[in-house]
Motif scaffolding. Structure first.
Motif, PDB file in Angstrom:
ATOM      1  N   UNK A  19     -12.105  -9.061 -33.099  1.00  0.00           N
ATOM      2  CA  UNK A  19     -12.423 -10.264 -33.571  1.00  0.00           C
ATOM      3  C   UNK A  19     -10.696 -11.179 -34.875  1.00  0.00           C
ATOM      4  N   UNK A  20     -10.510 -10.424 -35.112  1.00  0.00           N
ATOM      5  CA  UNK A  20     -10.004 -10.659 -36.165  1.00  0.00           C
ATOM      6  C   UNK A  20      -7.966 -11.288 -36.260  1.00  0.00           C
ATOM      7  N   UNK A  21      -8.032 -10.471 -34.826  1.00  0.00           N
ATOM      8  CA  UNK A  21      -5.897 -10.054 -34.249  1.00  0.00           C
ATOM      9  C   UNK A  21      -6.321 -10.245 -33.040  1.00  0.00           C
ATOM     10  N   UNK A  22      -5.063 -10.388 -32.566  1.00  0.00           N
ATOM     11  CA  UNK A  22      -4.779 -10.712 -31.268  1.00  0.00           C
ATOM     12  C   UNK A  22      -3.309  -9.482 -30.330  1.00  0.00           C
ATOM     13  N   UNK A  23      -3.258  -9.298 -29.378  1.00  0.00           N
ATOM     14  CA  UNK A  23      -3.190  -8.687 -28.615  1.00  0.00           C
ATOM     15  C   UNK A  23      -2.298  -8.950 -27.418  1.00  0.00           C
ATOM     16  N   UNK A  24      -0.348  -7.977 -27.346  1.00  0.00           N
ATOM     17  CA  UNK A  24       0.208  -8.304 -25.976  1.00  0.00           C
ATOM     18  C   UNK A  24       0.485  -6.851 -25.668  1.00  0.00           C
ATOM     19  N   UNK A  25       0.623  -6.898 -24.687  1.00  0.00           N
ATOM     20  CA  UNK A  25       0.775  -5.697 -24.115  1.00  0.00           C
ATOM     21  C   UNK A  25       1.903  -5.983 -23.321  1.00  0.00           C
ATOM     22  N   UNK A  26       2.731  -4.678 -24.035  1.00  0.00           N
ATOM     23  CA  UNK A  26       4.157  -5.510 -23.438  1.00  0.00           C
ATOM     24  C   UNK A  26       4.752  -3.477 -22.594  1.00  0.00           C
ATOM     25  N   UNK A  27       5.628  -3.368 -21.565  1.00  0.00           N
ATOM     26  CA  UNK A  27       5.810  -2.994 -20.600  1.00  0.00           C
ATOM     27  C   UNK A  27       6.855  -2.382 -20.188  1.00  0.00           C
ATOM     28  N   UNK A  28       7.773  -1.407 -19.226  1.00  0.00           N
ATOM     29  CA  UNK A  28       9.227  -1.630 -19.720  1.00  0.00           C
ATOM     30  C   UNK A  28       9.670  -2.715 -18.319  1.00  0.00           C
ATOM     31  N   UNK A  29      10.710  -3.158 -18.452  1.00  0.00           N
ATOM     32  CA  UNK A  29      11.002  -4.179 -17.634  1.00  0.00           C
ATOM     33  C   UNK A  29      10.626  -3.941 -16.116  1.00  0.00           C
TER      34      UNK A  29
END
Length: 288
Positions: free
Chosen positions: A135-145
């Motif tokens: 609950x204290x962080x956010x996420x961003x999923x990064x994928x190949x182009x």
């Protein structure tokens, strides 16, 4: 190299309430490049910390989680004042004890301070002994182009625009060019370093060499980061993925790994590969 994830970073930075943002993704999908490139677009200072190469910071979070103390230490190390108006980038955070846990205290003690976090095998590291800041962080999923980003990278912005706008007349008129680029994308894939090799001179042998180096680095990670007792099963499961994908039936079959293989033998191996970001389960696929 233009990435769609940059827009997500802009939205995170502009949000009225934001928490430390963790970039998740497999090794070499471009997480570090994204953070550094985004930092240059901001009107504030930024400080980049790499815990893998800056070994003198290995004990940064062991004394306590007083963020003022931590920022003073980092300021002295970097020779620049770090405050709430600084974008702090913490890379390879899995290499430092309690690095992930510290994010809870950044969120609580310095909520106004933008903090970006990434690391190799971070999905695996999150399952270790450190307390996770729920609950204290956010996420961003990064994928190949994806294919649109590949078109941007290769200077085919107009093709990408026609594709996004579903301009069927333009798409039809450029059909051969689309086919050519799609075939190249199928071969090259979306890993940034491989695409950069492709852009140099369209040398597909060099592209293949870069791909093999990348695959070898993943194989090395198995021994470095996975429990010793499951490394052989991880390799077996990993080496079966191409054969699994080539089947008409897209269900993951344990028997493809080896004759007589059972779920109970390989479930943990597959979970490890998933946590490492090395495969995704599609909405229409099954494992069984």
């Amino acid at each position: 190299m233009k990435r769609k994830a940059t827009q997500k970073l802009k939205e995170w930075y502009a949000a009225e309430e934001r928490r430390p943002l963790i970039l998740r993704g497999a090794r070499q999908v471009g997480k570090t490049w994204l953070m550094k490139d985004f930092a240059t677009s901001l009107p504030i200072n930024n400080v980049y910390v790499n815990f893998e190469s800056e070994r003198e910071l290995q004990n940064l979070f062991e004394q306590d989680f007083n963020i003022d103390r931590i920022l003073r230490r980092l300021s002295l190390q970097k020779g620049v004042k770090i405050d709430k108006n600084t974008l702090l980038i913490l890379d390879e955070v899995q290499e430092v004890p309690h690095g992930i846990t510290s994010l809870k205290y950044f969120a609580e003690q310095k909520p106004e301070m933008p903090v970006l976090v990434a690391g190799s095998m971070l999905g695996v590291a999150m399952h270790k002994d450190d307390s996770f800041p729920v609950g204290k962080v956010q996420f961003l999923d990064v994928f190949p182009l994806d294919f649109e980003e590949f078109l941007w990278a290769t200077g085919n912005e107009l093709l990408a625009e026609a594709l996004v706008e579903r301009d069927w007349n333009s798409i039809s008129s450029a059909n051969l060019k689309f086919e050519e680029m799609l075939k190249d994308y199928y071969y090259v894939g979306g890993m940034p370093k491989v695409i950069n090799q492709y852009l140099k001179n369209n040398d597909f042998e060099a592209v293949r060499e870069e791909q093999l180096l990348l695959i070898a680095s993943y194989d090395n990670d198995f021994s470095k980061h996975a429990p010793v007792n499951i490394v052989p099963r991880i390799r077996q499961a990993w080496n079966s993925i191409v054969a699994q994908l080539s089947k008409e039936n897209k269900k993951f079959i344990y028997g493809v790994i080896r004759d007589g293989a059972r779920a109970r033998e390989y479930e943990i191996a597959l979970e490890w590969l998933y946590d490492a970001g090395l495969f995704l389960q599609s909405a229409t696929s099954e494992i069984g």
